[in-house]
Design an enzyme around this catalytic site. Sequence first.
Site, PDB file in Angstrom:
ATOM      1  CG  ASP A  78      -0.362  -0.558   2.516  1.00  0.00           C
ATOM      2  OD1 ASP A  78       0.952  -0.609   2.614  1.00  0.00           O
ATOM      3  OD2 ASP A  78      -1.185  -0.811   3.280  1.00  0.00           O
TER       4      ASP A  78
ATOM      5  CG  ASN B   5      -9.196  -1.389  11.433  1.00  0.00           C
ATOM      6  OD1 ASN B   5      -8.409  -2.115  11.139  1.00  0.00           O
ATOM      7  ND2 ASN B   5      -9.809  -0.315  10.823  1.00  0.00           N
TER       8      ASN B   5
ATOM      9  CG  HIS C 190      -5.927  -2.097   8.553  1.00  0.00           C
ATOM     10  ND1 HIS C 190      -5.953  -1.020   8.918  1.00  0.00           N
ATOM     11  CD2 HIS C 190      -4.724  -2.590   8.834  1.00  0.00           C
ATOM     12  CE1 HIS C 190      -4.756  -0.402   9.272  1.00  0.00           C
ATOM     13  NE2 HIS C 190      -3.768  -1.426   9.191  1.00  0.00           N
TER      14      HIS C 190
ATOM     15  CD  GLU D 101      -8.995   0.731   7.200  1.00  0.00           C
ATOM     16  OE1 GLU D 101      -8.880  -0.001   8.152  1.00  0.00           O
ATOM     17  OE2 GLU D 101      -8.708   1.873   7.599  1.00  0.00           O
TER      18      GLU D 101
HETATM   19  C1  F6R Z   1       1.477  -1.342   6.047  1.00  0.00           C
HETATM   20  C2  F6R Z   1       0.267  -2.235   6.144  1.00  0.00           C
HETATM   21  C3  F6R Z   1      -0.631  -2.127   7.400  1.00  0.00           C
HETATM   22  C4  F6R Z   1       0.143  -2.401   8.890  1.00  0.00           C
HETATM   23  C5  F6R Z   1      -0.634  -2.418   9.781  1.00  0.00           C
HETATM   24  C6  F6R Z   1       0.094  -2.687  11.086  1.00  0.00           C
HETATM   25  O1  F6R Z   1       1.926  -1.451   4.839  1.00  0.00           O
HETATM   26  O2  F6R Z   1      -0.280  -2.655   5.090  1.00  0.00           O
HETATM   27  O3  F6R Z   1      -1.717  -3.202   7.153  1.00  0.00           O
HETATM   28  O4  F6R Z   1       0.902  -3.708   8.551  1.00  0.00           O
HETATM   29  O5  F6R Z   1      -1.286  -1.173   9.964  1.00  0.00           O
HETATM   30  O6  F6R Z   1       0.961  -1.614  11.366  1.00  0.00           O
HETATM   31  P1  F6R Z   1       1.964  -1.542  12.549  1.00  0.00           P
HETATM   32  O7  F6R Z   1       2.941  -2.417  12.154  1.00  0.00           O
HETATM   33  O8  F6R Z   1       2.526  -0.186  12.417  1.00  0.00           O
HETATM   34  O9  F6R Z   1       1.459  -1.723  13.733  1.00  0.00           O
END
Ligand code: F6R
Length: 248
Positions: A66, A135, A137, A142
């Site tokens: 992403d 959440n 994701h 989402e």
């Molecule tokens: C990032 C991504 C997100 C993160 C998730 C956890 O490229 O795709 O899904 O993996 O938000 O983020 P952290 O590791 O910062 O808790």
Amino acid sequence: MFYVFPDTNSLAQYLAEQLYQRISSQPNIRLGLATGSTMEPVYAQLLRMNQQQHLNLEQIITFNLDEYVGLEPSHPQSYSFYMQQQLFSGLGLNSSQVNLPCGMTANLAAECVEYSNKIKSAGGLDFQLLGIGTNGHIGFNEPGTSFDSRTHVVELSENTRLDNGRFFSDMAEVPTHAITMGILDILEAKEVVLVATGAHKAQVMADLFHSAIDEQMPASALKTHKNLRIYVDPQAASLIPSAALQAI
Ligand code: F6R
């Protein structure tokens, strides 16, 4: 499916070793990569191993999950910048080997179609690394995202903007939209490893453990995958029944 490690460091070390071995046994591997705090120690360990014994990285191709809409790749909070800092420049990968969705293009819809097609024409992903949002994701898919989704533009939930606000000096600077690989793109990877570390991930991991396959819990789509492993540290595992955890 759930593997628990003695601590966050040993998890990062184990996963980095696994990545190192995958790359050395398949030099033309197609790697799906994630950003975020969870991945930082993993990439740091991988860089350390590569410094000790250099991998042949000429044929590796990477695809990130992403990118924010509206941030230049040079913006310190863009995922492009993160990847350069955390991994790509340390590994010496050149720009033709690494792919992130472009959140700066005028035609975002065309960019999305092109991104999913690029993954397909590269032969699909051999190994997909995932973190998880509080959440549920994966990528920026989402709750409520269709499990049939391909790369698309997403409006970030308030929960995700608040979680990611820690990286920005002001909440008003946190982008409202992102481009993310779709859930179907992720599910098509041959092998998937989802990582969760820290007490703030305990609730979502328990929810994931108990969840049916349900679009309100995006990560539950992974329960349909034939080659999925979930790596957790003791804090993230703390609300999962211990009988369901395999210790490493
Ligand atoms: C990032 C991504 C997100 C993160 C998730 C956890 O490229 O795709 O899904 O993996 O938000 O983020 P952290 O590791 O910062 O808790």
